[in-house]
Design an enzyme around this catalytic site. Sequence first.
Site, mmCIF file in Angstrom:
data_model
loop_
_atom_site.group_PDB
_atom_site.id
_atom_site.type_symbol
_atom_site.label_atom_id
_atom_site.label_comp_id
_atom_site.label_asym_id
_atom_site.label_seq_id
_atom_site.Cartn_x
_atom_site.Cartn_y
_atom_site.Cartn_z
ATOM 1 N N LEU A 116 -7.171 -0.704 -0.520
ATOM 2 C CA LEU A 116 -6.783 -0.627 0.901
ATOM 3 C C LEU A 116 -5.514 0.188 1.156
ATOM 4 O O LEU A 116 -5.283 0.626 2.281
ATOM 5 C CB LEU A 116 -6.607 -2.044 1.466
ATOM 6 N N HIS B 99 -6.432 2.771 4.648
ATOM 7 C CA HIS B 99 -6.708 1.653 5.563
ATOM 8 C C HIS B 99 -5.409 0.965 5.957
ATOM 9 O O HIS B 99 -5.143 0.754 7.148
ATOM 10 C CB HIS B 99 -7.663 0.667 4.891
ATOM 11 N N ASP B 100 -4.602 0.632 4.956
ATOM 12 C CA ASP B 100 -3.339 -0.080 5.231
ATOM 13 C C ASP B 100 -2.132 0.848 5.207
ATOM 14 O O ASP B 100 -1.027 0.417 5.528
ATOM 15 C CB ASP B 100 -3.129 -1.195 4.201
ATOM 16 N N LYS B 101 -2.333 2.089 4.754
ATOM 17 C CA LYS B 101 -1.212 3.050 4.688
ATOM 18 C C LYS B 101 -1.608 4.329 5.423
ATOM 19 O O LYS B 101 -2.722 4.470 5.892
ATOM 20 C CB LYS B 101 -0.891 3.377 3.223
#
Length: 291
Positions: A187, A192-194
């Site tokens: 992720l 997605h998260d970065k």
Amino acid sequence: MKFLAVVFYFFLIVFQVSQAANTTQHHGGFVPGKYFDRVVIFVFENKYYSSVIKNRHFASLPKKYSGKLLTNYIATTHPSQPNYIALISGSTKGTNEDDESNIDRQSVVDLLEKKHISWKSYQENYPGGCNKNMDIGTYARKHNPFMSFTNISGNKKRCANIVNAKQLDRDIAHNKVPQYVFYTPNLNHDAHDKSTAYAGHWFSRFLAKRIRNPAFNKNTLFIVTFDEDDGGNDSKNHVYTALLGPNLNKKLSSAKDAGHYNHYSVLRTVEDNWDLGTLQTNDETANAFKL
Ligand SMILES: *[C@@H]1O[C@H](CO)[C@@H](O)[C@H](O)[C@H]1NC(C)=O
Ligand SMILES: *[C@@H]1O[C@H](CO)[C@@H](O)[C@H](O)[C@H]1NC(C)=O
Ligand SMILES: *[C@@H]1O[C@H](CO)[C@@H](O)[C@H](O)[C@H]1NC(C)=O
């Protein structure tokens, strides 16, 4: 007695040779394709085409690795999971948004196995052992579509082809990378998260370390795509996709390709390459990539 022993050894040798031939054909052997002998699919997350092509890492991949940019590639839907299901089965049917899905339908795996073409799903931070949980640290099952098909998740042998991505380096070292590779970064790495910048930096280093290795790149087509765009109100779901072929026998024909492509094109390209037939879903009408 001597005669019988000679006859016995003769048949033993014939048997072993035929067994070895069979093993080569079905396990170690490569089934040659029309355009490539291996495909490696990388899927990133949730970014607009316009932002990804501004990132110097993603932008430079086609030039660096004898590739081309697909400028008109439209993702299928929102949220993530149905896009992944589309990539390997030509349809989003049976997908439960991003929640647990257990689909009783054919996927690309059924077509590949019929032709004895090896496959693996490499998943970063996946614990292995056919673990069916949805979220485990930076691993998300919704980005591992193979686990959503009941005749993969419910079959020990097939499920063993879903592996932690660390296995890739071992497979490269032993020249055992399968012919169909689906690689999902975690992720953070998949953006997605970065940020796109973070993912681009990670991916350019990841590729640089491996993509010159013949055990990974020999006559191989690399497909780098995003599952969907950011999903803002006016979004067209236009996403970045690049085809890379640093060692393709036949060079890619152009630097940019504005053809109408989508996730079903990935499936259709694989099907056409090995004459697999189709799943009679959206792969029927999808354009294969021009190679
Ligand atoms: C060859 O291998 C396949 C599957 O691996 C098996 O079904 C088949 O019986 C084998 N054939 C021979 C001649 O051993
Ligand atoms: C997987 O499931 C689909 C749908 O039920 C079926 O058509 C296909 O034959 C199955 N594949 C195997 C290897 O069992
Ligand atoms: C998107 O924009 C339309 C028209 O401006 C509006 O009616 C709709 O509610 C918006 N949707 C979202 C999810 O913001």
